[in-house]
Scaffold this motif. Structure first.
Motif, PDB file in Angstrom:
ATOM      1  N   GLU A   1       3.115  -5.886  -7.811  1.00  0.00           N
ATOM      2  CA  GLU A   1       3.730  -5.497  -6.785  1.00  0.00           C
ATOM      3  C   GLU A   1       3.055  -4.445  -6.207  1.00  0.00           C
ATOM      4  O   GLU A   1       3.028  -4.007  -4.842  1.00  0.00           O
ATOM      5  N   LYS A   2       2.682  -3.594  -7.084  1.00  0.00           N
ATOM      6  CA  LYS A   2       1.840  -2.111  -6.910  1.00  0.00           C
ATOM      7  C   LYS A   2       0.706  -2.541  -6.054  1.00  0.00           C
ATOM      8  O   LYS A   2       0.647  -1.783  -5.073  1.00  0.00           O
ATOM      9  N   GLN A   3      -0.191  -3.374  -6.538  1.00  0.00           N
ATOM     10  CA  GLN A   3      -1.352  -3.684  -5.966  1.00  0.00           C
ATOM     11  C   GLN A   3      -0.889  -4.052  -4.395  1.00  0.00           C
ATOM     12  O   GLN A   3      -1.986  -3.976  -3.613  1.00  0.00           O
ATOM     13  N   VAL A   4      -0.162  -4.983  -4.284  1.00  0.00           N
ATOM     14  CA  VAL A   4       0.283  -5.479  -3.057  1.00  0.00           C
ATOM     15  C   VAL A   4       0.575  -4.332  -1.910  1.00  0.00           C
ATOM     16  O   VAL A   4       0.055  -4.271  -0.836  1.00  0.00           O
TER      17      VAL A   4
ATOM     18  N   VAL B   1      -0.791  -1.274  -2.536  1.00  0.00           N
ATOM     19  CA  VAL B   1      -1.686  -0.372  -2.300  1.00  0.00           C
ATOM     20  C   VAL B   1      -2.709  -1.173  -1.116  1.00  0.00           C
ATOM     21  O   VAL B   1      -3.446  -0.667  -0.097  1.00  0.00           O
ATOM     22  N   ASP B   2      -2.535  -2.519  -1.458  1.00  0.00           N
ATOM     23  CA  ASP B   2      -3.533  -3.262   0.001  1.00  0.00           C
ATOM     24  C   ASP B   2      -3.176  -3.277   1.074  1.00  0.00           C
ATOM     25  O   ASP B   2      -3.829  -3.059   2.067  1.00  0.00           O
ATOM     26  N   LYS B   3      -1.696  -3.033   1.225  1.00  0.00           N
ATOM     27  CA  LYS B   3      -1.140  -3.065   2.768  1.00  0.00           C
ATOM     28  C   LYS B   3      -1.395  -1.424   3.088  1.00  0.00           C
ATOM     29  O   LYS B   3      -1.781  -1.512   4.178  1.00  0.00           O
TER      30      LYS B   3
ATOM     31  N   ASN C   1      -4.151   0.284   2.382  1.00  0.00           N
ATOM     32  CA  ASN C   1      -5.469   0.481   2.699  1.00  0.00           C
ATOM     33  C   ASN C   1      -5.947  -0.473   4.068  1.00  0.00           C
ATOM     34  O   ASN C   1      -6.664  -0.011   4.825  1.00  0.00           O
ATOM     35  N   GLU C   2      -5.182  -1.501   4.168  1.00  0.00           N
ATOM     36  CA  GLU C   2      -5.131  -2.156   5.568  1.00  0.00           C
ATOM     37  C   GLU C   2      -4.660  -1.666   6.406  1.00  0.00           C
ATOM     38  O   GLU C   2      -5.569  -1.607   7.724  1.00  0.00           O
TER      39      GLU C   2
ATOM     40  N   THR D   1      -7.300   1.130   7.539  1.00  0.00           N
ATOM     41  CA  THR D   1      -8.657   0.809   7.862  1.00  0.00           C
ATOM     42  C   THR D   1      -8.472   0.219   9.437  1.00  0.00           C
ATOM     43  O   THR D   1      -9.493   0.159  10.099  1.00  0.00           O
ATOM     44  N   ARG D   2      -7.143  -0.200   9.865  1.00  0.00           N
ATOM     45  CA  ARG D   2      -6.939  -0.809  11.098  1.00  0.00           C
ATOM     46  C   ARG D   2      -7.385   0.190  12.168  1.00  0.00           C
ATOM     47  O   ARG D   2      -6.834   1.504  11.918  1.00  0.00           O
TER      48      ARG D   2
END
Length: 157
Positions: free
Chosen positions: A57-60, A62-64, A66-67, A70-71
């Motif tokens: 869940e934490k990685q999800v 972090v990925d959001k 980061n996305e 960068t958007r």
């Protein structure tokens, strides 16, 4: 941190429900056979599952994040475009020449207009001469009143 409690000796289930069912199954079996090792095993598997799910869940998240970072932000993109165009325009122009031309076209005329409206050279000279003449008369009068009608003579030695 939860990862400090993770033990690779035990399995990890895909979700919390299956891990809880596993604990329930083993605790029921252990209660009838009085096997405490199976209960500890089930508890360790439950803990591993909780840790892995938390990490995923934490990685999800972090990925959001980061996305999103960068958007392309439309305002940032527009500002970047404007900055690039200004840099190109400045690089193509001789800025010193532009300033000189602007001053010649605008500033010189404004200074001349101001001088014409606010400074009258002839008046200024007449005013100065008038003040000088008054001072000269005043000094002559003061010297005359100081020395009166006295005459001076200079005799060489």
């Amino acid at each position: 941190m939860l990862t400090d409690y993770k033990n690779d000796l035990f399995a990890t289930h895909a979700d919390m429900n299956s891990a809880l069912r596993y604990v329930s199954d083993l605790s029921g079996a252990a209660a009838s056979s009085a096997d405490s090792i199976s209960i500890r095993t089930a508890a360790a598997v439950l803990l591993n599952t909780a840790i892995e799910l938390h990490r995923a869940e934490k990685q999800v998240l972090v990925d959001k994040i980061n996305e999103m970072s960068t958007r392309a932000n439309p305002v940032t993109a527009l500002l970047t475009l404007v900055r690039e165009q200004v840099r190109e325009a400045i690089a193509e122009q001789d800025v010193g020449e532009l300033i000189e031309n602007w001053m010649a076209d605008n500033l010189d005329d404004k200074i001349q207009d101001w001088n014409n409206e606010n400074v009258d050279i002839e008046n200024a000279v007449e005013e100065y001469m008038s003040k000088y003449s008054v001072m000269e008369d005043l000094i002559s009068e003061k010297i005359g009143s100081f020395f009166g009608n006295n005459t001076f003579s200079i005799e060489p030695n």
